[in-house]
Design an enzyme around this catalytic site. Structure first.
Site, PDB file in Angstrom:
ATOM      1  N   HIS A  13       0.830  -1.210   0.000  1.00  0.00           N
ATOM      2  CA  HIS A  13       0.000   0.000   0.000  1.00  0.00           C
ATOM      3  C   HIS A  13       0.861   1.255   0.000  1.00  0.00           C
ATOM      4  O   HIS A  13       0.599   2.211  -0.719  1.00  0.00           O
ATOM      5  CB  HIS A  13      -0.904  -0.024   1.242  1.00  0.00           C
ATOM      6  CG  HIS A  13      -1.884   1.095   1.316  1.00  0.00           C
ATOM      7  ND1 HIS A  13      -1.516   2.400   1.587  1.00  0.00           N
ATOM      8  CD2 HIS A  13      -3.235   1.118   1.168  1.00  0.00           C
ATOM      9  CE1 HIS A  13      -2.594   3.176   1.590  1.00  0.00           C
ATOM     10  NE2 HIS A  13      -3.643   2.413   1.336  1.00  0.00           N
ATOM     11  N   GLY A  77     -10.754  -4.548  -2.675  1.00  0.00           N
ATOM     12  CA  GLY A  77     -11.323  -3.244  -2.381  1.00  0.00           C
ATOM     13  C   GLY A  77     -10.924  -2.326  -3.515  1.00  0.00           C
ATOM     14  O   GLY A  77     -10.446  -2.795  -4.564  1.00  0.00           O
ATOM     15  N   VAL A  78     -11.084  -1.038  -3.317  1.00  0.00           N
ATOM     16  CA  VAL A  78     -10.818  -0.076  -4.391  1.00  0.00           C
ATOM     17  C   VAL A  78      -9.366  -0.171  -4.879  1.00  0.00           C
ATOM     18  O   VAL A  78      -9.104  -0.106  -6.078  1.00  0.00           O
ATOM     19  CB  VAL A  78     -11.145   1.363  -3.916  1.00  0.00           C
ATOM     20  CG1 VAL A  78     -10.818   2.377  -5.009  1.00  0.00           C
ATOM     21  CG2 VAL A  78     -12.616   1.470  -3.533  1.00  0.00           C
TER      22      VAL A  78
END
Lengths: 133, 133
Positions: A13, A77-78
């Site tokens: 991330h 998820g996005v």
């Protein structure tokens, strides 16, 4: 799975704090030990270096033709469905693309599994030490 | 770790997509099977219900006095160090607090571990099926 050298880009991330980068690099090193045929690199979606693109380009000269892009995230998820695919040129739902002569496939994130539950139980048990201190 | 009923709040990030909530609930159910003394509830940092506060309040009437708040995240970061502590009233670095008569401890997130590396290898191996299809 063939017994042949391949590229593995472990995607994190990224974070303004150091922990995400440390975790991604540490797990990438553990994966490299378990997968001797993998040439393992890391890349970050945002905030840290190398970027995903830089990570992909770091396979230049390694001789690999196939690269698995593995998003080291817990859940879809996005980021998994849109952000990372956008960064590597995948349309939504597409799993495979050619980039700079590399044959890239996009892996699923960790997802739900008893291995995650097992590690969770360990963290809960460790937290109990606070009561006993 | 004592053999006595305790509360376990599994905290998820929350997402506009359904996957994070499904994953948190699924892993919480797996943890509940492995920890028969735990009364397991979930709570979300943002976007999903129940919130963390609602999750804590859902222990009312269960008879538990101790609650472990376990953030089901991979790495430490802003959410773990600041956002979730703020939501449960912990000052930064503090691990234990009393809330509504509950003795709450705050667990660490998953962190780096060979169990995560093992599951990662499984996802990478599964991704290879795209090459063979």
């Amino acid at each position: 799975m063939e017994n042949q050298k391949f590229g593995l880009l472990v995607v994190g991330h990224g974070s303004s704090m150091p922990y995400n980068k440390e975790l991604i690099e540490d797990i990438a090193a553990r994966i490299a030990k378990k997968m001797p045929d993998a040439v393992v690199r890391v890349g970050f979606m945002n905030m840290n270096k190398p970027t995903i693109k830089e990570g992909l380009d770091s396979f230049n000269g390694t001789g690999v033709r196939k690269i698995v892009v593995f998003p080291l995230f817990l859940a879809k998820g996005v980021h998994i469905k849109e952000d990372i695919p956008n960064l590597i040129g995948l349309k939504e739902g597409q799993k495979r693309i050619t980039y700079n002569g590399y044959d890239i496939v996009y892996a699923d994130p960790l997802g739900s599994d008893d291995l995650i539950a097992e590690l969770s139980c360990r963290r809960v048990t460790q937290a109990f030490a606070v009561y006993e201190s």
